[in-house]
Design a protein around this motif. Structure first.
Motif, PDB file in Angstrom:
ATOM      1  N   PHE A  11      19.690  -8.039 -33.370  1.00  0.00           N
ATOM      2  CA  PHE A  11      19.954  -9.100 -34.144  1.00  0.00           C
ATOM      3  C   PHE A  11      19.072 -10.139 -33.954  1.00  0.00           C
ATOM      4  N   SER A  12      18.973 -11.295 -34.822  1.00  0.00           N
ATOM      5  CA  SER A  12      18.028 -12.163 -34.440  1.00  0.00           C
ATOM      6  C   SER A  12      18.165 -12.890 -33.104  1.00  0.00           C
ATOM      7  N   SER A  13      16.994 -13.075 -32.664  1.00  0.00           N
ATOM      8  CA  SER A  13      16.986 -14.097 -31.373  1.00  0.00           C
ATOM      9  C   SER A  13      17.702 -13.832 -30.139  1.00  0.00           C
ATOM     10  N   CYS A  14      17.572 -12.256 -29.972  1.00  0.00           N
ATOM     11  CA  CYS A  14      18.398 -11.775 -28.812  1.00  0.00           C
ATOM     12  C   CYS A  14      17.343 -11.450 -27.714  1.00  0.00           C
ATOM     13  N   ILE A  32       3.860  -4.726 -30.789  1.00  0.00           N
ATOM     14  CA  ILE A  32       3.670  -5.396 -32.228  1.00  0.00           C
ATOM     15  C   ILE A  32       4.951  -5.998 -32.704  1.00  0.00           C
ATOM     16  N   ASP A  33       5.031  -7.376 -33.027  1.00  0.00           N
ATOM     17  CA  ASP A  33       6.118  -7.892 -33.474  1.00  0.00           C
ATOM     18  C   ASP A  33       6.308  -7.967 -35.034  1.00  0.00           C
ATOM     19  N   SER A  34       7.059  -6.873 -35.462  1.00  0.00           N
ATOM     20  CA  SER A  34       6.987  -6.929 -36.775  1.00  0.00           C
ATOM     21  C   SER A  34       7.789  -8.101 -37.647  1.00  0.00           C
ATOM     22  N   GLY A  35       8.652  -8.542 -36.821  1.00  0.00           N
ATOM     23  CA  GLY A  35       9.012  -9.913 -37.539  1.00  0.00           C
ATOM     24  C   GLY A  35       8.239 -10.986 -38.191  1.00  0.00           C
ATOM     25  N   ALA A  36       6.925 -10.922 -37.029  1.00  0.00           N
ATOM     26  CA  ALA A  36       5.910 -11.708 -37.250  1.00  0.00           C
ATOM     27  C   ALA A  36       5.272 -11.530 -38.581  1.00  0.00           C
ATOM     28  N   MET A  37       5.441 -10.146 -39.110  1.00  0.00           N
ATOM     29  CA  MET A  37       4.292  -9.822 -40.149  1.00  0.00           C
ATOM     30  C   MET A  37       5.296 -10.342 -41.646  1.00  0.00           C
ATOM     31  N   TYR A  38       6.827 -10.230 -41.538  1.00  0.00           N
ATOM     32  CA  TYR A  38       7.564 -10.841 -42.500  1.00  0.00           C
ATOM     33  C   TYR A  38       7.661 -12.077 -42.513  1.00  0.00           C
ATOM     34  N   ARG A  39       7.380 -12.990 -41.284  1.00  0.00           N
ATOM     35  CA  ARG A  39       7.447 -14.403 -41.333  1.00  0.00           C
ATOM     36  C   ARG A  39       6.038 -14.737 -41.833  1.00  0.00           C
ATOM     37  N   ALA A  40       5.036 -14.116 -41.696  1.00  0.00           N
ATOM     38  CA  ALA A  40       3.557 -14.264 -42.195  1.00  0.00           C
ATOM     39  C   ALA A  40       3.582 -14.279 -43.828  1.00  0.00           C
ATOM     40  N   VAL A 103      13.164 -16.677 -44.392  1.00  0.00           N
ATOM     41  CA  VAL A 103      12.355 -15.049 -44.071  1.00  0.00           C
ATOM     42  C   VAL A 103      13.157 -14.053 -44.659  1.00  0.00           C
ATOM     43  N   SER A 104      14.652 -14.050 -44.598  1.00  0.00           N
ATOM     44  CA  SER A 104      15.179 -12.921 -44.586  1.00  0.00           C
ATOM     45  C   SER A 104      15.374 -12.412 -46.001  1.00  0.00           C
ATOM     46  N   PRO A 105      15.374 -13.500 -47.207  1.00  0.00           N
ATOM     47  CA  PRO A 105      15.429 -12.939 -48.548  1.00  0.00           C
ATOM     48  C   PRO A 105      14.193 -12.311 -48.761  1.00  0.00           C
ATOM     49  N   GLY A 133      11.950  -5.133 -34.030  1.00  0.00           N
ATOM     50  CA  GLY A 133      12.187  -5.644 -35.480  1.00  0.00           C
ATOM     51  C   GLY A 133      13.631  -5.204 -35.703  1.00  0.00           C
ATOM     52  N   ARG A 134      13.843  -5.026 -36.931  1.00  0.00           N
ATOM     53  CA  ARG A 134      15.346  -4.559 -37.589  1.00  0.00           C
ATOM     54  C   ARG A 134      15.289  -3.032 -37.831  1.00  0.00           C
ATOM     55  N   ASP A 135      14.387  -2.503 -38.274  1.00  0.00           N
ATOM     56  CA  ASP A 135      14.439  -1.017 -38.844  1.00  0.00           C
ATOM     57  C   ASP A 135      13.330  -0.106 -38.079  1.00  0.00           C
ATOM     58  N   ARG A 160      19.856 -19.733 -26.894  1.00  0.00           N
ATOM     59  CA  ARG A 160      18.224 -19.601 -26.208  1.00  0.00           C
ATOM     60  C   ARG A 160      17.143 -19.914 -27.386  1.00  0.00           C
ATOM     61  N   ARG A 161      17.643 -19.897 -28.644  1.00  0.00           N
ATOM     62  CA  ARG A 161      16.664 -20.231 -29.472  1.00  0.00           C
ATOM     63  C   ARG A 161      16.569 -21.936 -29.422  1.00  0.00           C
ATOM     64  N   TYR A 162      17.429 -22.579 -29.303  1.00  0.00           N
ATOM     65  CA  TYR A 162      17.755 -23.849 -29.294  1.00  0.00           C
ATOM     66  C   TYR A 162      16.899 -24.382 -27.892  1.00  0.00           C
ATOM     67  N   SER A 190      23.134  -6.591 -44.631  1.00  0.00           N
ATOM     68  CA  SER A 190      23.756  -6.237 -45.990  1.00  0.00           C
ATOM     69  C   SER A 190      22.732  -5.937 -46.968  1.00  0.00           C
ATOM     70  N   ARG A 191      21.366  -6.121 -46.719  1.00  0.00           N
ATOM     71  CA  ARG A 191      20.497  -5.968 -47.781  1.00  0.00           C
ATOM     72  C   ARG A 191      20.491  -4.254 -48.068  1.00  0.00           C
ATOM     73  N   ALA A 192      19.862  -4.101 -49.323  1.00  0.00           N
ATOM     74  CA  ALA A 192      19.990  -2.594 -49.965  1.00  0.00           C
ATOM     75  C   ALA A 192      18.880  -1.838 -49.154  1.00  0.00           C
TER      76      ALA A 192
END
Ligand code: CDP
Length: 230
Positions: A11-14, A32-40, A103-105, A133-135, A160-162, A190-192
């Motif tokens: 999950f996010s921010s864990c 490799i931080d895959s989230g950084a790629m979606y953020r970019a 980022v999530s959409p 990442g997530r997947d 933690r994120r705060y 919930s994304r497909a």
């Protein structure tokens, strides 16, 4: 020693990136931080007018422009990875709340995922890599020798994120962060395409009440077990 692939999802921010980064440094693996790629990709959309007035993504335009988006990493000060978008260092820019809230959409779009997953698989082709990442354990490296799925309560993650944002001198509201954490979890699950879920063979780690040191030790033990069995 045999090199393996380590997939860390959750999950996010864990605290996935902190643990993944530490482990990679300790065992001499690439991180490799895959989230950084979606953020970019999200930052690219923001900078290039690809969100309309209602904050919807101009999908067709983004699809056409995917070939113009180049994402890479380089090591910065103290060996810390920095994210590059078309050659420009965007490491700070991609961590803002504005990017977090959009980022999530973007990450739910199939063509965005196809492009990122291809890049991630390329980065891991020689193994010796820790990716978070997530997947990662479900879609990117389903054959990874070690898979971890991390979670903690939403309140603890938001706290933690705060603290992280405050430490960086950014203005932050706990309520806004908690809302963002819950909203991203909802969209990610919930994304497909490749929704966030624990791979059947992933080890579950709830770090709600663990210190960073305890978590590190737990992870190192799992790594040693995985290498011994690889
Ligand atoms: O650091 P944090 O856990 O808050 O998020 P992140 O790892 O930087 O990821 C940001 C967002 O990118 C997530 O909320 C997901 O929507 C998306 N993401 C994804 O879809 N697949 C991945 N492998 C990594 C991130």
């Amino acid at each position: 020693m045999k090199k393996i692939i380590i997939a860390i999802d959750g999950f996010s921010s864990c605290g996935k990136s902190t643990m993944a980064k530490d482990l990679a440094r300790e065992i001499g693996y690439i991180y490799i931080d895959s989230g950084a790629m979606y953020r970019a990709v999200t930052l690219y959309c923001m900078e290039n007018g690809l969100f309309d007035a209602e904050n919807r993504i101009r999908e067709e335009e983004l699809k056409e422009q995917m070939n113009h988006i180049q994402i890479a990493f380089r090591l910065g000060e103290k060996g810390r990875p920095r994210t590059l978008l078309n050659g420009k260092d965007v490491e700070e820019q991609i961590r803002t709340m504005e990017v977090s809230s959009r980022v999530s959409p973007v990450a739910a779009l199939g063509f965005v995922r196809t492009a990122m997953v291809r890049l991630q698989q390329e980065m891991g082709k020689d193994k010796g890599i820790v990716m978070d990442g997530r997947d990662i354990g479900t879609a990117v490296f389903p054959e990874a020798e070690l898979k971890i799925f991390v979670t903690a309560s939403a309140e603890i993650r938001a706290q933690r994120r705060y603290e992280e944002l405050l430490a960086k001198g950014e203005k932050a509201s706990f309520e806004e962060i908690l809302h963002n954490v819950e909203e991203r979890d909802r969209i990610d699950q919930s994304r497909a395409v490749s929704p966030l879920r624990k791979a059947d063979d992933a080890l579950l780690l709830d770090n709600s009440h663990m210190t960073i040191a305890e978590q590190k030790e737990w992870l190192l033990t799992q790594y040693q077990n995985a290498v011994n069995h690889a």
